[in-house]
Design a protein around this motif. Structure first.
Motif, short mmCIF file in Angstrom:
data_model
loop_
_atom_site.label_atom_id
_atom_site.label_comp_id
_atom_site.label_asym_id
_atom_site.label_seq_id
_atom_site.Cartn_x
_atom_site.Cartn_y
_atom_site.Cartn_z
N ILE A 1 0.84 -1.21 0.00
CA ILE A 1 0.00 0.00 0.00
C ILE A 1 0.87 1.25 0.00
CG2 ILE A 1 -1.75 1.29 1.28
CD1 ILE A 1 -2.85 -1.21 0.03
N THR A 2 1.93 1.22 0.79
CA THR A 2 2.84 2.36 0.85
C THR A 2 3.45 2.65 -0.51
OG1 THR A 2 3.35 1.91 3.16
CG2 THR A 2 4.91 3.27 1.95
N ALA A 3 3.74 1.59 -1.26
CA ALA A 3 4.32 1.79 -2.60
C ALA A 3 3.33 2.53 -3.50
CB ALA A 3 4.69 0.44 -3.21
N LEU A 4 2.07 2.15 -3.44
CA LEU A 4 1.05 2.86 -4.23
C LEU A 4 0.95 4.31 -3.79
CD1 LEU A 4 -1.83 0.20 -4.33
CD2 LEU A 4 -0.49 1.02 -6.27
N LYS A 5 0.96 4.49 -2.47
CA LYS A 5 0.82 5.84 -1.92
C LYS A 5 2.00 6.71 -2.34
CE LYS A 5 0.51 5.78 2.52
NZ LYS A 5 0.02 5.76 3.92
N ARG A 6 3.18 6.14 -2.31
CA ARG A 6 4.37 6.91 -2.67
C ARG A 6 4.34 7.29 -4.15
NH1 ARG A 6 8.51 6.02 0.85
NH2 ARG A 6 8.22 3.77 0.62
N LYS A 7 3.91 6.37 -4.97
CA LYS A 7 3.81 6.65 -6.40
C LYS A 7 2.87 7.84 -6.64
CE LYS A 7 1.96 4.59 -10.67
NZ LYS A 7 1.31 3.41 -11.26
N TYR A 8 1.76 7.81 -5.93
CA TYR A 8 0.75 8.87 -6.06
C TYR A 8 1.31 10.20 -5.56
CZ TYR A 8 -3.99 10.85 -5.72
OH TYR A 8 -5.11 11.61 -5.85
N TYR A 9 1.97 10.16 -4.42
CA TYR A 9 2.59 11.36 -3.84
C TYR A 9 3.63 11.95 -4.78
CZ TYR A 9 6.05 13.87 -1.00
OH TYR A 9 6.96 14.78 -0.52
N ARG A 10 4.47 11.09 -5.34
CA ARG A 10 5.54 11.56 -6.23
C ARG A 10 4.99 12.24 -7.47
NH1 ARG A 10 9.68 7.29 -5.10
NH2 ARG A 10 10.68 8.11 -3.22
N GLN A 11 3.88 11.70 -7.95
CA GLN A 11 3.27 12.28 -9.14
C GLN A 11 2.85 13.73 -8.85
OE1 GLN A 11 0.79 9.56 -11.07
NE2 GLN A 11 0.48 10.87 -12.86
N CYS A 12 2.31 13.94 -7.67
CA CYS A 12 1.87 15.29 -7.30
C CYS A 12 3.07 16.21 -7.09
CB CYS A 12 1.01 15.22 -6.04
SG CYS A 12 0.14 16.74 -5.67
N VAL A 13 4.11 15.70 -6.45
CA VAL A 13 5.32 16.50 -6.28
C VAL A 13 5.88 16.91 -7.64
CG1 VAL A 13 7.73 16.44 -5.55
CG2 VAL A 13 5.97 15.54 -4.04
N SER A 14 5.88 15.97 -8.57
CA SER A 14 6.40 16.27 -9.91
C SER A 14 5.63 17.41 -10.56
CB SER A 14 6.33 14.99 -10.76
OG SER A 14 6.31 15.31 -12.13
N LEU A 15 4.31 17.40 -10.42
CA LEU A 15 3.50 18.47 -11.00
C LEU A 15 3.83 19.82 -10.35
CD1 LEU A 15 0.00 16.75 -11.35
CD2 LEU A 15 1.77 17.07 -13.09
N VAL A 16 3.99 19.81 -9.02
CA VAL A 16 4.32 21.06 -8.33
C VAL A 16 5.69 21.58 -8.74
CG1 VAL A 16 4.84 22.06 -6.07
CG2 VAL A 16 2.79 20.69 -6.37
N GLU A 17 6.61 20.65 -8.95
CA GLU A 17 7.95 21.09 -9.35
C GLU A 17 7.94 21.67 -10.76
OE1 GLU A 17 11.36 18.92 -7.82
OE2 GLU A 17 10.48 20.14 -6.20
N GLN A 18 7.12 21.11 -11.61
CA GLN A 18 6.97 21.69 -12.95
C GLN A 18 6.41 23.10 -12.85
OE1 GLN A 18 4.84 19.07 -15.77
NE2 GLN A 18 5.75 17.35 -14.69
N LEU A 19 5.41 23.25 -12.00
CA LEU A 19 4.83 24.58 -11.80
C LEU A 19 5.88 25.55 -11.26
CD1 LEU A 19 1.90 25.93 -11.84
CD2 LEU A 19 2.00 25.70 -9.37
N LYS A 20 6.66 25.04 -10.34
CA LYS A 20 7.71 25.84 -9.73
C LYS A 20 8.70 26.35 -10.77
CE LYS A 20 11.17 25.28 -6.04
NZ LYS A 20 11.73 24.33 -5.05
N GLN A 21 9.02 25.48 -11.73
CA GLN A 21 9.99 25.84 -12.74
C GLN A 21 9.42 26.84 -13.75
OE1 GLN A 21 11.70 22.43 -14.80
NE2 GLN A 21 13.71 23.20 -14.24
N THR A 22 8.24 26.55 -14.26
CA THR A 22 7.68 27.43 -15.29
C THR A 22 7.31 28.80 -14.71
OG1 THR A 22 5.45 26.57 -14.91
CG2 THR A 22 6.75 25.50 -16.60
N ARG A 23 7.00 28.86 -13.43
CA ARG A 23 6.64 30.17 -12.84
C ARG A 23 7.78 30.77 -12.02
NH1 ARG A 23 1.14 31.03 -12.98
NH2 ARG A 23 0.16 29.50 -14.34
#
Lengths: 217, 217
Positions: free
Chosen positions: A138-160
């Motif tokens: 379950i933790t592996a699924l959760k981490r995958k989901y969390y990482r996906q969100c972090v990745s989106l925020v980091e993209q936002l961080k870079q473009t802005r």
DNA sequence: AGCGTTATGGAACGAACGTTCGTTAACAGC
DNA sequence: GCTGTTAACGAACGTTCGTTCCATAACGCT
């Protein structure tokens, strides 16, 4: 002399037409009932006997569908997480803009959580209940989901060009906002998920984009 | 012939000097141990025997300090909430500006939650465990605390003319952010409460003030 | 020295728990 | 018609649970 057959009120001994389908259908029925019981009483306080009562099975009959109480919670959480992630990947295909992607992420999460409040509560409230291999999966699924969100925020961080933003804290704050809903959501007061997703996305996005960046735009 | 006295390793039979003080001291010691046990295993899964072991008391001896397991949780939650609210009212005296007041609210909440993570977890995770009169009393404290935050947000809403803001959703989102911390906080990664309070207050305040209002300023 | 209060513990209670055992129908394929 | 598989059940196992009873020290006070 009383007849015997009509006394059977419980799940009748299976008019099995399609063996595979029947198993799956009954399993998901049991998972649904168990989710409700776990939601109402909490995993530890809920007994297998409660689930037996709620699902109309006998105590022993349930063990045909899962190996242990822990395994039952595992099955519930696995299914919930899988459908959450599957819905996300479907909606996110082709989305390039990070802000729009984050809005999509939030909308998908809240659609699942507000649409299946009992499942959501079991996911949130019992997220650290299991131990050992079940928890690891379950933790592996959760981490995958969390990482996906972090990745989106980091993209936002870079473009802005948001130099000061702490992505970890931002994402965990977002998860806090969204997952906490199970403690307060009331459809009569708060409406459906659409009425929550937009204002919550606004708070989060305004929050991380900050005041200054709005002026540049 | 072995002597008897040295065999006693458990809590020795009380060198009572000041009877009132001794009771209070031992009670808060027990509450501290019980908090730890409830935090680690969850209220329902924790047994009185676990608490007996952790506190060095006998099983029966504990019942001198509380009437039931539920009552024990009640005492823990009551004390936690009371100190949270007391700290807030002290820091909020004389603060007029709604934005500063909200920053103070957030800082006080996070100082308590990050400074007493086990107490915070029991407050958050077991916030709906009790039933009946105990729950009612805790709920009253919780509602008072919630209303205070709503009041601050409404003041902010008025002075900044934020017509579209849903105060209920904003406050509950803020509580979500803050209360969810118990699921992820790691002092080695996240530092102390000061490093969390400021960015989280920034996300929330930018979030509710929105982009547009910053331009006016 | 004697007494009530404070504080504690050993032993036991009945109830509820998760799980397993052995059995039994109903059906599918031969 | 026989056999193996699927799906279900009643009854019981051993354990743990929250709680209570009763006994008993240590102390403050008279």
């Amino acid at each position: 002399m009383p007849s015997r057959a009509p006394l059977r009120e419980k799940a009748s001994p299976a008019p099995v037409r399609n063996p595979v389908r029947n198993y799956d259908r009954r399993l998901s029925e049991i998972l649904r009932c168990a989710t409700e019981v776990f939601c109402d009483k909490g995993f530890a306080a809920a007994s297998i006997r409660d689930i037996s009562r709620a699902s109309g099975s006998s105590l022993a009959g349930l063990y045909y569908y899962f190996k242990s109480k822990d395994h039952l919670l595992f099955l519930i959480q696995q299914e919930a997480f899988s459908s959450l992630i599957a819905g996300l990947e479907k909606k996110l295909t082709g989305v390039r803009d990070p802000e729009l992607a984050l809005r999509t992420f939030i909308a998908n999460h809240l659609e699942h959580f507000v649409g299946n409040p009992k499942q959501a509560q079991v996911l949130s409230h019992e997220s650290d209940t299991l131990k050992g291999p079940y928890q690891e999966e379950i933790t592996a699924l959760k981490r995958k989901y969390y990482r996906q969100c972090v990745s989106l925020v980091e993209q936002l961080k870079q473009t802005r060009q948001l130099r000061g933003l702490n992505s970890r804290l931002a994402v965990l704050s977002l998860f806090g906002m969204m997952n906490w809903i199970y403690t307060w959501y009331n459809p009569a007061v708060d409406g459906d998920w659409k009425g929550i997703a937009d204002p919550m996305a606004a708070i989060f996005l305004n929050g991380v984009l900050g005041g200054a960046n709005r002026i540049d735009k």
